[in-house]
Design an enzyme around this catalytic site. Structure first.
Site, PDB file in Angstrom:
ATOM      1  N   ASP A  11     -46.304 -26.216 -45.870  1.00 54.25           N
ATOM      2  CA  ASP A  11     -45.740 -26.727 -47.120  1.00 54.25           C
ATOM      3  C   ASP A  11     -46.184 -28.168 -47.345  1.00 54.25           C
ATOM      4  OD1 ASP A  11     -44.529 -24.294 -47.689  1.00 54.25           O
ATOM      5  OD2 ASP A  11     -42.734 -24.791 -46.563  1.00 54.25           O
ATOM      6  N   LYS A  33     -48.686 -19.804 -43.202  1.00 57.23           N
ATOM      7  CA  LYS A  33     -48.134 -19.399 -44.499  1.00 57.23           C
ATOM      8  C   LYS A  33     -48.522 -20.429 -45.550  1.00 57.23           C
ATOM      9  CE  LYS A  33     -43.685 -19.773 -45.808  1.00 57.23           C
ATOM     10  NZ  LYS A  33     -43.715 -20.221 -47.209  1.00 57.23           N
ATOM     11  N   ASP A  60     -47.470 -16.662 -49.607  1.00 55.29           N
ATOM     12  CA  ASP A  60     -46.054 -16.482 -49.963  1.00 55.29           C
ATOM     13  C   ASP A  60     -45.802 -16.995 -51.381  1.00 55.29           C
ATOM     14  OD1 ASP A  60     -43.220 -16.381 -49.815  1.00 55.29           O
ATOM     15  OD2 ASP A  60     -43.103 -18.302 -48.764  1.00 55.29           O
ATOM     16  N   LYS A  62     -44.183 -15.054 -53.745  1.00 57.06           N
ATOM     17  CA  LYS A  62     -42.918 -14.457 -54.197  1.00 57.06           C
ATOM     18  C   LYS A  62     -42.959 -14.048 -55.661  1.00 57.06           C
ATOM     19  CE  LYS A  62     -39.908 -17.125 -51.079  1.00 57.06           C
ATOM     20  NZ  LYS A  62     -40.799 -18.171 -50.539  1.00 57.06           N
ATOM     21  N   ASP A  65     -41.651 -10.524 -61.650  1.00 54.86           N
ATOM     22  CA  ASP A  65     -41.914 -10.375 -63.089  1.00 54.86           C
ATOM     23  C   ASP A  65     -41.896  -8.875 -63.398  1.00 54.86           C
ATOM     24  OD1 ASP A  65     -42.852 -10.816 -65.774  1.00 54.86           O
ATOM     25  OD2 ASP A  65     -43.883 -12.624 -65.091  1.00 54.86           O
ATOM     26  N   THR A 124     -33.169 -17.191 -47.678  1.00 53.94           N
ATOM     27  CA  THR A 124     -32.404 -17.669 -46.510  1.00 53.94           C
ATOM     28  C   THR A 124     -31.610 -18.933 -46.801  1.00 53.94           C
ATOM     29  OG1 THR A 124     -34.530 -18.570 -45.799  1.00 53.94           O
ATOM     30  CG2 THR A 124     -33.739 -16.643 -44.640  1.00 53.94           C
ATOM     31  N   GLY A 216     -41.367 -23.912 -40.569  1.00 54.59           N
ATOM     32  CA  GLY A 216     -42.007 -24.992 -41.311  1.00 54.59           C
ATOM     33  C   GLY A 216     -41.615 -26.349 -40.784  1.00 54.59           C
ATOM     34  N   ARG A 217     -40.544 -26.911 -41.360  1.00 54.54           N
ATOM     35  CA  ARG A 217     -40.157 -28.288 -41.036  1.00 54.54           C
ATOM     36  C   ARG A 217     -39.944 -28.592 -39.552  1.00 54.54           C
ATOM     37  NH1 ARG A 217     -36.129 -28.184 -46.026  1.00 54.54           N
ATOM     38  NH2 ARG A 217     -36.266 -26.023 -45.360  1.00 54.54           N
TER      39      ARG A 217
HETATM   40  O1  C5P Z   1     -39.218 -25.630 -43.375  1.00 58.03           O
HETATM   41  P1  C5P Z   1     -38.657 -24.275 -43.148  1.00 58.03           P
HETATM   42  O2  C5P Z   1     -38.812 -23.771 -41.723  1.00 58.03           O
HETATM   43  O3  C5P Z   1     -37.262 -24.111 -43.675  1.00 58.03           O
HETATM   44  O4  C5P Z   1     -39.625 -23.337 -44.035  1.00 58.03           O
HETATM   45  C1  C5P Z   1     -39.344 -22.014 -44.334  1.00 58.03           C
HETATM   46  C2  C5P Z   1     -40.438 -21.487 -45.216  1.00 58.03           C
HETATM   47  O5  C5P Z   1     -40.170 -20.131 -45.495  1.00 58.03           O
HETATM   48  C3  C5P Z   1     -40.579 -22.195 -46.552  1.00 58.03           C
HETATM   49  O6  C5P Z   1     -41.963 -22.255 -46.841  1.00 58.03           O
HETATM   50  C4  C5P Z   1     -39.873 -21.279 -47.543  1.00 58.03           C
HETATM   51  O7  C5P Z   1     -40.494 -21.279 -48.799  1.00 58.03           O
HETATM   52  C5  C5P Z   1     -40.058 -19.916 -46.883  1.00 58.03           C
HETATM   53  N1  C5P Z   1     -39.036 -18.916 -47.190  1.00 58.03           N
HETATM   54  C6  C5P Z   1     -37.694 -19.106 -46.909  1.00 58.03           C
HETATM   55  N2  C5P Z   1     -36.771 -18.138 -47.227  1.00 58.03           N
HETATM   56  C7  C5P Z   1     -37.156 -16.980 -47.768  1.00 58.03           C
HETATM   57  C8  C5P Z   1     -38.511 -16.776 -48.034  1.00 58.03           C
HETATM   58  C9  C5P Z   1     -39.429 -17.769 -47.715  1.00 58.03           C
HETATM   59  O8  C5P Z   1     -37.332 -20.147 -46.378  1.00 58.03           O
HETATM   60  N3  C5P Z   1     -36.288 -16.033 -48.010  1.00 58.03           N
END
Ligand code: C5P
Length: 241
Positions: A11, A33, A60, A62, A65, A124, A216-217
Site C-alpha cells: 500500500d 498484493k 486487490d 475489489k 458494479d 475486516t 500490510g502495516r
Molecule cells: O495494513 P493492513 O495489514 O491492515 O493491510 C490489509 C490490507 O488488506 C489492505 O491493503 C486492505 O486494503 C486489504 N483488505 C482488508 N480487508 C478486506 C479486504 C482487503 O484489509 N476485507
C-alpha cells in the site's frame, strides 16, 4: 523457500517505495498484493514489474458494479498476468457468476492462465456495531453473513473469498478446505491494530484454516520491515501447511 501463504500488501503510491521494500524482503517473500492506492497511483507498471521480478501478484481492486461492467473490467486486467483478482460478494450471485464465467472464457480464448477469482465477504475493518448501523437486517451476526457470501461465491464458480480470521473456520466447514480463504486483519502480538477490527495473529489465522495471510502495516511500518516479515514467517512455520 518463501512461504506462499504470506501476501505482503504494497500500500504505497510510488514505485520507488515498492522497489525498496521488495528488494529488502528479497527471496523471503514470494507474493505481493497491489491494491487501490498503488494501482491508482502508478497503474499497470506495478503488476508488470512484480511479475518481472518473478513474484506472484494478488491484484486487490475489489470490483463492485453491475455484472457486465465487472466481467469486462476483469477481462481488461487479464493481460497484466496477476495471479489473483477479486470482486465484492455484495455485488450479488449474478455478478459473481458472470465475472467467473467471462474471465475463464476470455483466458481460454487468449491462451493465458486464468487468475484465481475471489470475493470480498465483509471488510475486516467493519465491526459488528458498524455492521448493525448499516441496517441490512437486525440481529444478524457478521459471521453468518460472511459464510453466506462465501457459499454464494462458491456456487458462482469463484475460487475463494477474502474474510476475517474470525470467520475462516466456519467458511471452511461450509465450503470445504480447497476453497481459498485469504485473510487480512492479521496482527502479530503487540502490533498496532490501525483501522482493522476483526483481527488475529498469523498463527491463529492459519490454525483457523486461512489459506493466505495478507499483511500490510505490521511489515511496511515496522522500524525493521525485514525482521518483522521474518518474525511472521517464523510464526507461520510453526503451523503446518
Ligand atoms: O495494513 P493492513 O495489514 O491492515 O493491510 C490489509 C490490507 O488488506 C489492505 O491493503 C486492505 O486494503 C486489504 N483488505 C482488508 N480487508 C478486506 C479486504 C482487503 O484489509 N476485507
Amino acid at each position: 523457500m518463501a512461504d506462499d501463504r504470506l501476501i505482503v500488501a504494497l500500500d504505497f503510491h510510488t514505485m520507488e517505495e515498492v522497489k525498496d521494500l521488495v528488494g529488502r524482503l528479497g527471496d523471503s517473500v514470494s507474493t505481493y498484493k497491489v491494491g487501490m492506492e498503488l494501482f491508482y497511483s502508478v497503474g499497470s507498471e506495478s503488476v508488470i514489474w512484480l511479475k518481472e521480478q518473478g513474484k506472484k501478484v494478488f491484484l486487490d481492486l475489489k470490483l463492485h458494479d453491475i455484472p457486465n461492467t465487472v466481467a469486462s473490467g476483469l477481462c481488461s486486467l487479464l493481460d497484466l498476468g496477476a495471479d489473483m483478482l477479486n470482486v465484492h460478494a455484495g455485488g450479488g450471485f449474478t455478478m459473481m457468476k458472470t465475472a467467473a464465467d467471462r474471465l475463464h472464457a476470455e483466458a481460454e480464448k487468449r491462451g493465458v492462465p486464468c487468475p484465481k477469482l475471489i470475493a470480498v465477504t465483509v471488510l475486516t475493518s467493519i465491526s459488528q456495531e458498524e455492521w448493525d448501523d448499516l441496517g441490512f437486517a437486525q440481529n444478524v451476526q457478521i459471521k453468518s453473513i460472511a459464510v453466506r457470501f462465501a457459499k454464494l461465491a462458491q456456487k458462482a464458480g469463484l475460487d475463494g473469498v477474502v474474510a476475517s480470521p474470525h470467520e475462516t473456520e466456519l467458511i471452511h466447514e461450509g465450503c470445504g478446505s480447497d476453497f481459498l480463504v485469504v485473510t487480512p486483519g492479521v496482527r502479530p502480538e503487540g502490533s498496532s491494530v490501525g483501522d482493522q477490527s476483526r483481527i488475529a495473529t498469523p498463527a491463529a489465522a492459519l490454525k483457523a484454516g486461512a489459506s493466505h495471510l495478507v499483511v500490510g502495516r505490521p511489515i511496511r511500518q515496522a522500524v525493521d520491515p525485514v525482521k518483522a516479515a521474518n518474525d511472521i514467517i517464523k510464526e507461520m512455520e510453526q503451523v503446518n501447511k
